[in-house]
Design an enzyme around this catalytic site. Structure first.
Site, short mmCIF file in Angstrom:
data_model
loop_
_atom_site.label_atom_id
_atom_site.label_comp_id
_atom_site.label_asym_id
_atom_site.label_seq_id
_atom_site.Cartn_x
_atom_site.Cartn_y
_atom_site.Cartn_z
N GLY A 1 10.54 13.29 -1.17
CA GLY A 1 11.54 13.59 -0.14
C GLY A 1 11.22 14.86 0.62
N ILE B 1 12.97 7.69 3.09
CA ILE B 1 12.18 7.97 1.89
C ILE B 1 11.74 6.65 1.21
N ARG C 1 0.84 -1.22 0.00
CA ARG C 1 0.00 0.00 0.00
C ARG C 1 0.87 1.26 0.00
N CYS D 1 0.05 17.67 -0.21
CA CYS D 1 0.23 16.29 -0.69
C CYS D 1 -0.05 15.32 0.45
N LEU E 1 -3.45 -15.42 18.97
CA LEU E 1 -2.75 -16.52 18.28
C LEU E 1 -1.66 -17.15 19.15
N GLU F 1 3.65 10.03 7.91
CA GLU F 1 2.52 10.89 7.48
C GLU F 1 1.93 11.63 8.68
N GLY F 2 2.78 12.01 9.62
CA GLY F 2 2.32 12.71 10.83
C GLY F 2 2.10 11.71 11.93
P1 TGC Z 1 1.55 25.63 9.54
O1 TGC Z 1 1.96 27.05 9.81
O2 TGC Z 1 0.45 25.04 10.35
O3 TGC Z 1 1.14 25.49 8.02
C1 TGC Z 1 1.90 26.05 6.95
C2 TGC Z 1 0.93 26.25 5.78
O4 TGC Z 1 0.45 24.97 5.35
C3 TGC Z 1 -0.99 24.90 5.50
N1 TGC Z 1 -1.30 23.54 5.97
C4 TGC Z 1 -1.83 22.60 5.21
N2 TGC Z 1 -2.25 22.59 3.94
C5 TGC Z 1 -2.76 21.44 3.44
N3 TGC Z 1 -2.84 20.29 4.15
C6 TGC Z 1 -2.43 20.24 5.43
N4 TGC Z 1 -2.52 19.09 6.11
C7 TGC Z 1 -1.90 21.42 6.01
N5 TGC Z 1 -1.39 21.71 7.24
C8 TGC Z 1 -1.04 23.01 7.20
C9 TGC Z 1 -1.33 25.98 6.51
O5 TGC Z 1 -2.65 26.42 6.34
C10 TGC Z 1 -0.31 27.05 6.17
O6 TGC Z 1 -0.76 27.71 4.99
P2 TGC Z 1 -0.41 29.26 4.73
O7 TGC Z 1 -1.24 29.64 3.54
O8 TGC Z 1 -0.81 29.99 5.97
O9 TGC Z 1 1.05 29.32 4.48
O10 TGC Z 1 2.86 24.76 9.60
P3 TGC Z 1 3.72 24.25 10.83
O11 TGC Z 1 5.16 24.47 10.48
O12 TGC Z 1 3.21 24.86 12.11
O13 TGC Z 1 3.48 22.67 10.83
C11 TGC Z 1 2.23 22.12 11.09
C12 TGC Z 1 2.33 20.58 11.16
C13 TGC Z 1 3.11 20.17 12.40
C14 TGC Z 1 0.91 20.04 11.27
C15 TGC Z 1 3.01 20.00 9.91
O14 TGC Z 1 4.31 20.40 9.83
C16 TGC Z 1 2.95 18.49 9.82
O15 TGC Z 1 1.97 17.97 9.30
N6 TGC Z 1 4.00 17.73 10.30
C17 TGC Z 1 4.09 16.29 10.10
C18 TGC Z 1 5.07 15.98 8.99
C19 TGC Z 1 4.67 14.79 8.18
O16 TGC Z 1 3.55 14.31 8.22
N7 TGC Z 1 5.58 14.29 7.33
C20 TGC Z 1 5.27 13.21 6.45
C21 TGC Z 1 6.36 13.00 5.42
S1 TGC Z 1 5.89 11.97 4.02
C22 TGC Z 1 5.68 10.44 4.66
O17 TGC Z 1 5.74 10.18 5.83
C23 TGC Z 1 5.38 9.36 3.67
S2 TGC Z 1 5.19 7.83 4.42
C24 TGC Z 1 4.93 6.76 3.13
C25 TGC Z 1 3.48 6.52 2.84
O18 TGC Z 1 2.70 7.47 2.73
O19 TGC Z 1 3.07 5.36 2.70
P1 FAD Z 2 10.25 13.20 15.36
O1 FAD Z 2 9.63 14.33 14.66
O2 FAD Z 2 11.67 13.34 15.84
O3 FAD Z 2 9.32 12.81 16.60
C1 FAD Z 2 9.78 11.98 17.68
C2 FAD Z 2 8.67 11.94 18.74
O4 FAD Z 2 8.41 13.27 19.22
C3 FAD Z 2 7.34 11.43 18.18
O5 FAD Z 2 6.68 10.67 19.15
C4 FAD Z 2 6.56 12.71 17.91
O6 FAD Z 2 5.16 12.53 17.95
C5 FAD Z 2 7.04 13.58 19.07
N1 FAD Z 2 6.86 15.00 18.77
C6 FAD Z 2 7.45 15.74 17.80
N2 FAD Z 2 7.01 17.00 17.82
C7 FAD Z 2 6.11 17.07 18.82
C8 FAD Z 2 5.28 18.10 19.34
N3 FAD Z 2 5.26 19.33 18.83
N4 FAD Z 2 4.47 17.80 20.41
C9 FAD Z 2 4.44 16.55 20.93
N5 FAD Z 2 5.19 15.54 20.47
C10 FAD Z 2 6.01 15.80 19.43
N6 FAD Z 2 9.14 10.85 4.98
C11 FAD Z 2 9.13 11.36 3.72
O7 FAD Z 2 9.34 12.56 3.51
N7 FAD Z 2 8.89 10.55 2.64
C12 FAD Z 2 8.66 9.23 2.75
O8 FAD Z 2 8.43 8.54 1.76
C13 FAD Z 2 8.68 8.65 4.08
N8 FAD Z 2 8.52 7.32 4.24
C14 FAD Z 2 8.68 6.76 5.51
C15 FAD Z 2 8.68 5.36 5.64
C16 FAD Z 2 8.89 4.81 6.90
C17 FAD Z 2 8.94 3.31 7.04
C18 FAD Z 2 9.04 5.63 8.04
C19 FAD Z 2 9.23 5.03 9.41
C20 FAD Z 2 9.05 7.00 7.90
C21 FAD Z 2 8.89 7.59 6.63
N9 FAD Z 2 8.96 8.98 6.45
C22 FAD Z 2 8.93 9.52 5.18
C23 FAD Z 2 9.28 9.84 7.58
C24 FAD Z 2 8.10 10.13 8.49
O9 FAD Z 2 7.20 11.01 7.91
C25 FAD Z 2 8.66 10.69 9.81
O10 FAD Z 2 9.29 9.62 10.48
C26 FAD Z 2 7.58 11.32 10.68
O11 FAD Z 2 7.09 12.51 10.11
C27 FAD Z 2 8.10 11.63 12.11
O12 FAD Z 2 9.35 12.25 12.09
P2 FAD Z 2 10.56 11.68 12.97
O13 FAD Z 2 10.67 10.22 12.73
O14 FAD Z 2 11.75 12.52 12.67
O15 FAD Z 2 10.13 11.86 14.48
#
Ligand code: TGC
Ligand code: FAD
Length: 387
Positions: A133, A166, A93, A241, A341, A366-367
């Site tokens: 990335g 990534i 997935r 995204c 199990l 993804e958060g």
């Molecule tokens: P913040 O000031 O809240 O927001 C900046 C701008 O972005 C807008 N925004 C969004 N827009 C669309 N969708 C969302 N979910 C949005 N969240 C915020 C917001 O309105 C603002 O817009 P503007 O016009 O005012 O500039 O940003 P912040 O720096 O305070 O961060 C907020 C926070 C913590 C929620 C965000 O940084 C976050 O979501 N952190 C988690 C990072 C994360 O999820 N990384 C994932 C990486 S990819 C991955 O893990 C792939 S896994 C593989 C798979 O999918 O299977």
């Molecule tokens: P951190 O941000 O260091 O967090 C560590 C701990 O602190 C967590 O428990 C977190 O919840 C907590 N924490 C952080 N900030 C706060 C706060 N403000 N308040 C309370 N608690 C907090 N990323 C990509 O860009 N592309 C990909 O394709 C991708 N694929 C992935 C595949 C796998 C198998 C994995 C494990 C991760 C992947 N990621 C990818 C990265 C993923 O999105 C991050 O691991 C995730 O966003 C969390 O970041 P971190 O691991 O650095 O943890």
């Protein structure tokens, strides 16, 4: 024995004929093609790349994208595809989520017409593999702190930095790399083989073993001007995204829970202790009742989220609620199933432990659970508790 998913609230009747047909095709394919090989890939730590042409043939890659040879399915049909794929394995997935929601979607949403024509048909057909990335070694939950930089040089740009964790990266032909250019977050399409650009596979994972997870290294990587996504400016571009991908994860995690529940329910009827099936014990029944309740809630939430998405009414906070709940509950379900199990639950003869280990990553990527808690806290109070 054929898979018997629960449908306690007759959700089937809320799906269209097309949605049911799409789901059933993927379900059958997972039974025939994924389940027989996935445990071996998991143990070997390899992604089943041989499945990519088949997923492409079925039109699963970027299935919700409109135009450019893609089918433009609704959010519910797309969600059902991801649910079935994750019933096979979160890694399968994840491959499809990244390709569709994190690579094709940003090109479709933020790309130029030339970029769309060049990349989308090939990505849909699985001829080209992509990765996304955003995360860096020192910036995961807080991608706004990213250090990867782009600077203008001549007609193009030079990228420097590193991306960590990534998915799909070491097999990807193209990476969407997010970097700061003059202070603004921008997205760049970086092709495999560009000098200074490399992917290093991350080994020794206990989770998502049947998935390619790699580090991307960018050292003075020169890219042409037309590699930048013109419509993506600011952190909201990559976060947009994530909103696409997270709704798919809510469906996917439910698929993993369905697989575990089905296996544990059957096991509880076959395994006897104290001369009776373990399903006769009230403690086992309490676990199964809790699971069925949580699965039913997930199914209803996902369906409603999908319909709202189709109407253009789904907010990022709604997506956070569904992703957070599905990952948390699916992981709890997988752990309880593993318990049902007994010792068999830790072996590769069964699925529960593989799903349980995978869901630990799904809870984080993804958060994280905590980040989505704070997104909801902000939606409720209007107060930002991230900092
Ligand atoms: P913040 O000031 O809240 O927001 C900046 C701008 O972005 C807008 N925004 C969004 N827009 C669309 N969708 C969302 N979910 C949005 N969240 C915020 C917001 O309105 C603002 O817009 P503007 O016009 O005012 O500039 O940003 P912040 O720096 O305070 O961060 C907020 C926070 C913590 C929620 C965000 O940084 C976050 O979501 N952190 C988690 C990072 C994360 O999820 N990384 C994932 C990486 S990819 C991955 O893990 C792939 S896994 C593989 C798979 O999918 O299977
Ligand atoms: P951190 O941000 O260091 O967090 C560590 C701990 O602190 C967590 O428990 C977190 O919840 C907590 N924490 C952080 N900030 C706060 C706060 N403000 N308040 C309370 N608690 C907090 N990323 C990509 O860009 N592309 C990909 O394709 C991708 N694929 C992935 C595949 C796998 C198998 C994995 C494990 C991760 C992947 N990621 C990818 C990265 C993923 O999105 C991050 O691991 C995730 O966003 C969390 O970041 P971190 O691991 O650095 O943890």
């Amino acid at each position: 024995m054929p898979y018997e998913p629960p449908d306690f609230f007759d959700i089937e009747s809320l799906l269209s004929e097309d949605e049911r047909m799409i789901r059933d095709n993927v379900r059958q394919w997972v039974d025939e093609r994924v389940l027989p090989i996935i445990a071996d890939h998991y143990m070997a730590g390899t992604f089943p790349g041989e499945l990519i042409p088949e997923m492409a043939e079925m039109g699963l890659l970027g299935a919700s994208i409109e135009g450019y040879g893609c089918p433009g399915l609704g959010a519910v049909a797309y969600g059902l595809i991801l649910q079935e794929l994750e019933r096979g394995d979160s890694g399968v997935r994840s491959f499809a989520s990244v390709q569709g929601s994190l690579v094709m979607w940003p090109i479709w949403r933020y790309g130029s017409e030339e970029q769309k024509k060049r990349w989308l048909p090939a990505l849909h057909q699985g001829e080209t593999i992509g990765c996304f990335g955003l995360t860096e070694p020192d910036h995961g939950s807080d991608p706004g702190g990213m250090e990867t930089k782009a600077v203008k040089r001549g007609a193009g740009y030079v990228l420097n930095g590193a991306k960590m964790w990534i998915t799909n990266a070491s097999m990807a032909d193209v990476a969407i790399v997010w970097a700061r250019l003059d202070g603004d977050v921008r997205g760049f399409l970086v092709e495999k083989g560009t000098p200074g650009f490399s992917a290093v596979k991350m080994e020794k994972k206990y989770s998502l073993r049947a998935s390619d997870t790699s580090e991307l290294v960018l050292q003075d990587v020169e890219v042409p001007a037309d590699s930048m996504l013109p419509g993506a400016k600011g952190l909201k571009a990559p976060l947009g995204c994530l909103t696409q991908a997270r709704s798919g994860i809510a469906w996917g995690a439910c698929g993993a829970a369905l697989a575990c529940y089905d296996e544990a329910r059957r096991y509880s009827l076959q395994r006897t202790q104290f001369d009776v099936p373990i399903g006769k014990f009230q403690l086992t029944q309490a676990k199964l009742a809790e699971m069925l309740t949580e699965i039913t809630k997930m199914q209803l939430l996902n369906l409603r989220l999908g319909r709202l998405k189709e109407e253009g009414k789904a907010s990022p906070a709604m997506v956070s609620l569904a992703k957070r709940n599905a990952c948390h509950e699916s992981l709890r379900i997988a752990r309880d199933c593993r318990g049902i199990l007994g010792a068999n639950g830790i072996t590769a003869e069964y699925q529960v432990m593989r799903h349980m280990c995978n869901l630990e990553s799904v809870l984080t990527y993804e958060g994280t659970h905590e980040i989505h808690t704070l997104v909801l806290g902000q939606a409720i109070t209007g107060l930002d508790a991230f900092r």
